[in-house]
Design an enzyme around this catalytic site. Structure first.
Site, PDB file in Angstrom:
ATOM      1  N   HIS A  16       0.993  -1.286  -0.137  1.00 57.74           N
ATOM      2  CA  HIS A  16       0.078  -0.193   0.019  1.00 57.74           C
ATOM      3  C   HIS A  16       0.893   1.490   0.268  1.00 57.74           C
ATOM      4  O   HIS A  16       1.041   1.263   1.091  1.00 57.74           O
ATOM      5  CB  HIS A  16      -0.667   0.087   1.100  1.00 57.74           C
ATOM      6  CG  HIS A  16      -1.703   1.157   1.201  1.00 57.74           C
ATOM      7  ND1 HIS A  16      -3.572   0.888   1.628  1.00 57.74           N
ATOM      8  CD2 HIS A  16      -1.740   2.434   0.687  1.00 57.74           C
ATOM      9  CE1 HIS A  16      -3.916   1.766   1.484  1.00 57.74           C
ATOM     10  NE2 HIS A  16      -3.524   2.576   1.290  1.00 57.74           N
TER      11      HIS A  16
ATOM     12  N   ARG B 282       1.853   4.885  -0.077  1.00 51.97           N
ATOM     13  CA  ARG B 282       1.055   6.383   0.234  1.00 51.97           C
ATOM     14  C   ARG B 282       1.891   7.067  -0.098  1.00 51.97           C
ATOM     15  O   ARG B 282       3.565   7.086  -0.550  1.00 51.97           O
ATOM     16  CB  ARG B 282       0.994   6.338   1.382  1.00 51.97           C
ATOM     17  CG  ARG B 282      -0.036   5.410   2.158  1.00 51.97           C
ATOM     18  CD  ARG B 282      -0.844   5.422   3.736  1.00 51.97           C
ATOM     19  NE  ARG B 282      -2.007   4.975   3.442  1.00 51.97           N
ATOM     20  CZ  ARG B 282      -1.951   3.925   4.315  1.00 51.97           C
ATOM     21  NH1 ARG B 282      -1.005   2.469   4.037  1.00 51.97           N
ATOM     22  NH2 ARG B 282      -3.327   2.994   4.568  1.00 51.97           N
TER      23      ARG B 282
ATOM     24  N   GLU C 127      -2.519  -1.389  -3.171  1.00 52.50           N
ATOM     25  CA  GLU C 127      -3.590  -0.233  -2.902  1.00 52.50           C
ATOM     26  C   GLU C 127      -3.273   0.558  -2.398  1.00 52.50           C
ATOM     27  O   GLU C 127      -1.976   1.213  -2.453  1.00 52.50           O
ATOM     28  CB  GLU C 127      -4.079  -1.252  -1.157  1.00 52.50           C
ATOM     29  CG  GLU C 127      -3.920  -2.704  -1.020  1.00 52.50           C
ATOM     30  CD  GLU C 127      -4.056  -3.124   0.521  1.00 52.50           C
ATOM     31  OE1 GLU C 127      -5.092  -4.434   0.881  1.00 52.50           O
ATOM     32  OE2 GLU C 127      -4.018  -2.509   1.241  1.00 52.50           O
TER      33      GLU C 127
ATOM     34  N   HIS D 237      -7.365  -6.692   7.683  1.00 52.20           N
ATOM     35  CA  HIS D 237      -7.739  -5.655   8.275  1.00 52.20           C
ATOM     36  C   HIS D 237      -7.285  -6.148   9.817  1.00 52.20           C
ATOM     37  O   HIS D 237      -9.053  -6.561  10.488  1.00 52.20           O
ATOM     38  CB  HIS D 237      -7.683  -4.550   8.142  1.00 52.20           C
ATOM     39  CG  HIS D 237      -8.056  -2.574   8.717  1.00 52.20           C
ATOM     40  ND1 HIS D 237      -6.947  -1.925   8.812  1.00 52.20           N
ATOM     41  CD2 HIS D 237      -7.933  -2.754  10.244  1.00 52.20           C
ATOM     42  CE1 HIS D 237      -6.530  -1.062   8.642  1.00 52.20           C
ATOM     43  NE2 HIS D 237      -6.970  -1.085  10.402  1.00 52.20           N
ATOM     44  N   ASP D 238      -6.587  -5.681  10.407  1.00 46.00           N
ATOM     45  CA  ASP D 238      -6.372  -6.780  11.852  1.00 46.00           C
ATOM     46  C   ASP D 238      -7.419  -8.028  12.098  1.00 46.00           C
ATOM     47  O   ASP D 238      -6.887  -8.679  13.558  1.00 46.00           O
ATOM     48  CB  ASP D 238      -7.420  -5.653  13.004  1.00 46.00           C
ATOM     49  CG  ASP D 238      -6.497  -4.416  13.141  1.00 46.00           C
ATOM     50  OD1 ASP D 238      -5.747  -4.641  12.933  1.00 46.00           O
ATOM     51  OD2 ASP D 238      -7.191  -3.111  14.010  1.00 46.00           O
TER      52      ASP D 238
ATOM     53  N   GLY E 267      -1.127  -7.923   7.331  1.00 41.42           N
ATOM     54  CA  GLY E 267       0.590  -7.590   7.635  1.00 41.42           C
ATOM     55  C   GLY E 267       0.753  -7.171   8.669  1.00 41.42           C
ATOM     56  O   GLY E 267       1.631  -7.807   8.870  1.00 41.42           O
ATOM     57  N   HIS E 268       0.619  -6.629   9.671  1.00 42.26           N
ATOM     58  CA  HIS E 268       0.678  -6.022  10.933  1.00 42.26           C
ATOM     59  C   HIS E 268       0.832  -6.974  10.977  1.00 42.26           C
ATOM     60  O   HIS E 268       1.546  -7.082  12.407  1.00 42.26           O
ATOM     61  CB  HIS E 268      -0.458  -4.858  11.469  1.00 42.26           C
ATOM     62  CG  HIS E 268      -0.033  -4.630  12.327  1.00 42.26           C
ATOM     63  ND1 HIS E 268       1.075  -3.473  12.522  1.00 42.26           N
ATOM     64  CD2 HIS E 268      -0.155  -4.584  13.500  1.00 42.26           C
ATOM     65  CE1 HIS E 268       1.195  -2.883  13.855  1.00 42.26           C
ATOM     66  NE2 HIS E 268       0.433  -4.502  15.071  1.00 42.26           N
TER      67      HIS E 268
END
Length: 260
Positions: free
Chosen positions: A43, A45, A70, A206-207, A228-229
Site C-alpha cells: 500500500h 502512500r 492498494e 484489516h487486523d 500485514g501488521h
C-alpha cells in the site's frame, strides 16, 4: 481455498527507520513466497512512510505470485524531498506503470494512520466507476475497500468492480474486546452473501490475526485475505517463514511448519 496475500508495509517501515536497504523488501517477499504465501500486497502512500515507489518496481520484477497494490486513486504526484527516494507519481500513474494483477482502491487520507473506512459510493460512485474501468482496460483486476454494508456493496457492483475487500476492523475489535463476536460475524456473512448475489468476488482484510482468522473463515466465498501488521508482529517471535505457514493453517490449509 482462501488465498493469503502478505502485506509488506510494516517490513518496509522497519527499513525506513534507517538509511539502509535492510530489511530488503524483495528478499522478504521471497521468504514469504517460499513459505507458501499466495500473494504479496503493498500500500504505497504519497508520503512513502513505508512502501516506496522503487519497492513497487522491484517487487514487480521478481514476484512469481499475485501482486496486489492498494491505495487511494485520487492521490496525485508528490515530491519526496528525501535523498535516494523517488518522487511519488500519483497512485493511478504508479499502478499503470507496474500493472499488478490486482488493484485495491482504498479511500484513505494523507493523515490517516491506517485505512479506517470503506468507500461511500452514494457520494463517490460516479468518480470511482471510471477508475475501475480504466484499470480493467489494462487487464488489472479491481477491488474496492468496503464496509460490510449491503447497500454500499450493491452500489459497488454498479461500478463494475471485480471484487470488494471487506474492512474487518469491527470484527477484530469485537473479538479482542469480548464483544458480541457472533453478531458482528453475521454482518460479514450477510455482506458476503450480498456480494455473491451481485456477482462480486470477495476479499477481506484489516487486523485479522492468528486468533480471529479461523472463525472468520465461516464467511462464505472468501477468495483472499490480506494480512500485514499482525503477521509481521508474529514473525518477530516465530520467524517470518513460520508465521506465513501459521496463517495458512489458520485459513484451514494443511501445510508443514516452515523453517524460522
Amino acid at each position: 481455498m482462501t488465498a493469503l496475500s502478505v502485506n509488506l508495509n510494516k517490513i518496509a517501515l522497519i527499513r525506513n527507520s534507517r538509511d539502509t536497504r535492510n530489511p530488503d523488501i524483495p528478499r522478504h517477499a521471497q521468504i514469504c513466497i517460499d513459505a507458501g504465501a499466495d500473494g504479496i500486497t503493498v500500500h504505497p502512500r504519497p508520503d512513502q512512510r513505508h512502501i516506496r515507489v522503487q519497492d513497487c518496481h522491484d517487487l514487480a520484477a521478481m514476484l512469481t505470485v499475485e501482486f496486489n497494490m492498494e491505495g487511494n486513486p485520487m492521490t496525485g504526484p508528490r515530491q519526496s524531498g528525501r535523498r535516494g527516494v523517488s518522487d511519488y507519481p500519483g497512485f493511478m500513474a504508479l499502478v499503470k506503470e507496474i500493472r499488478p494483477a490486482q488493484c485495491t482502491l482504498v479511500p484513505d487520507g494523507d493523515n490517516q494512520l491506517t485505512s479506517d473506512h470503506g468507500f461511500d459510493l452514494k457520494r463517490d460512485g460516479d468518480i470511482v466507476a471510471p477508475l475501475v474501468q480504466e484499470l480493467q482496460a489494462l487487464g488489472i483486476r479491481t477491488s474496492l475497500f468496503m464496509d460490510p454494508d449491503p447497500e454500499q456493496i450493491r452500489l459497488a457492483a454498479q461500478t463494475g468492480t471485480d471484487r470488494i475487500e471487506l474492512y474487518t476492523e469491527s470484527y477484530a475489535r469485537a473479538f479482542a474486546n469480548d464483544g458480541d463476536v457472533e453478531a458482528v460475524l453475521q454482518r460479514f456473512i450477510k455482506a458476503a452473501e450480498v456480494a455473491a448475489d451481485a456477482g462480486l468476488g470477495l476479499n477481506a482484510g484489516h487486523d485479522l490475526d492468528l486468533h480471529n482468522l479461523p472463525l472468520f473463515t465461516r464467511v462464505p466465498n472468501l477468495l483472499e485475505v490480506s494480512i500485514g501488521h499482525a503477521l509481521t508482529v508474529d514473525a518477530l517471535s516465530m520467524g517470518l517463514s513460520r508465521a506465513v505457514a501459521a496463517y495458512q493453517r489458520a485459513l484451514g490449509k494443511t501445510v508443514p511448519d516452515a523453517a524460522a
